[in-house]
Scaffold this motif. Structure first.
Motif, PDB file in Angstrom:
ATOM      1  N   UNK A  20      -6.091  -0.664  15.050  1.00  0.00           N
ATOM      2  CA  UNK A  20      -7.410  -1.188  15.399  1.00  0.00           C
ATOM      3  C   UNK A  20      -7.798  -0.765  16.816  1.00  0.00           C
ATOM      4  N   UNK A  21      -6.836  -0.769  17.723  1.00  0.00           N
ATOM      5  CA  UNK A  21      -7.108  -0.356  19.096  1.00  0.00           C
ATOM      6  C   UNK A  21      -7.475   1.126  19.140  1.00  0.00           C
ATOM      7  N   UNK A  22      -6.752   1.956  18.393  1.00  0.00           N
ATOM      8  CA  UNK A  22      -7.037   3.390  18.337  1.00  0.00           C
ATOM      9  C   UNK A  22      -8.418   3.633  17.731  1.00  0.00           C
ATOM     10  N   UNK A  23      -8.771   2.887  16.689  1.00  0.00           N
ATOM     11  CA  UNK A  23     -10.075   3.038  16.054  1.00  0.00           C
ATOM     12  C   UNK A  23     -11.190   2.679  17.036  1.00  0.00           C
ATOM     13  N   UNK A  24     -10.997   1.635  17.803  1.00  0.00           N
ATOM     14  CA  UNK A  24     -11.996   1.233  18.801  1.00  0.00           C
ATOM     15  C   UNK A  24     -12.175   2.323  19.855  1.00  0.00           C
ATOM     16  N   UNK A  25     -11.072   2.905  20.321  1.00  0.00           N
ATOM     17  CA  UNK A  25     -11.152   3.988  21.301  1.00  0.00           C
ATOM     18  C   UNK A  25     -11.884   5.194  20.725  1.00  0.00           C
ATOM     19  N   UNK A  26     -11.618   5.513  19.452  1.00  0.00           N
ATOM     20  CA  UNK A  26     -12.290   6.642  18.806  1.00  0.00           C
ATOM     21  C   UNK A  26     -13.784   6.389  18.651  1.00  0.00           C
ATOM     22  N   UNK A  27     -14.157   5.168  18.317  1.00  0.00           N
ATOM     23  CA  UNK A  27     -15.583   4.841  18.188  1.00  0.00           C
ATOM     24  C   UNK A  27     -16.292   5.007  19.524  1.00  0.00           C
ATOM     25  N   UNK A  28     -15.637   4.582  20.598  1.00  0.00           N
ATOM     26  CA  UNK A  28     -16.230   4.706  21.927  1.00  0.00           C
ATOM     27  C   UNK A  28     -16.321   6.179  22.315  1.00  0.00           C
TER      28      UNK A  28
END
Length: 66
Positions: A20-28
Motif C-alpha cells: 500500500x505504501x509503494x502504491x501511494x508513492x507510485x500514485x504521487x
C-alpha cells in the motif's frame, strides 16, 4: 505472558502495508488527478476545433483541364 500472534497473518499484513505504501508513492510520482486529465482533454479538443476551423479548403480540381 504476551499475546499469541499468528506469524503468517503478521507477515501477510506487513506485506500488505508495504504494498500500500509503494502504491501511494507510485500514485504521487506517476499519477495525475482527474481534474488535470479533464483540463487536458478540454484543452486538446479546443485546439483541435481551432485547427479545424483555420484549415483552408482545397478548390475542386477540374478533370477537363488536364
Amino acid at each position: 505472558m504476551g499475546d499469541v500472534v499468528n506469524l503468517n497473518k503478521f507477515r501477510k499484513q506487513q506485506e500488505r502495508d508495504r504494498s500500500a505504501k509503494q502504491a501511494e508513492e507510485n500514485r504521487i510520482r506517476h499519477g495525475r488527478t482527474g481534474s488535470q486529465k479533464r483540463k487536458d482533454r478540454l484543452e486538446r479538443s479546443r485546439l483541435e476545433k481551432k485547427i479545424e476551423q483555420s484549415k483552408l479548403e482545397k478548390a475542386p480540381t477540374d478533370p477537363s483541364k488536364d
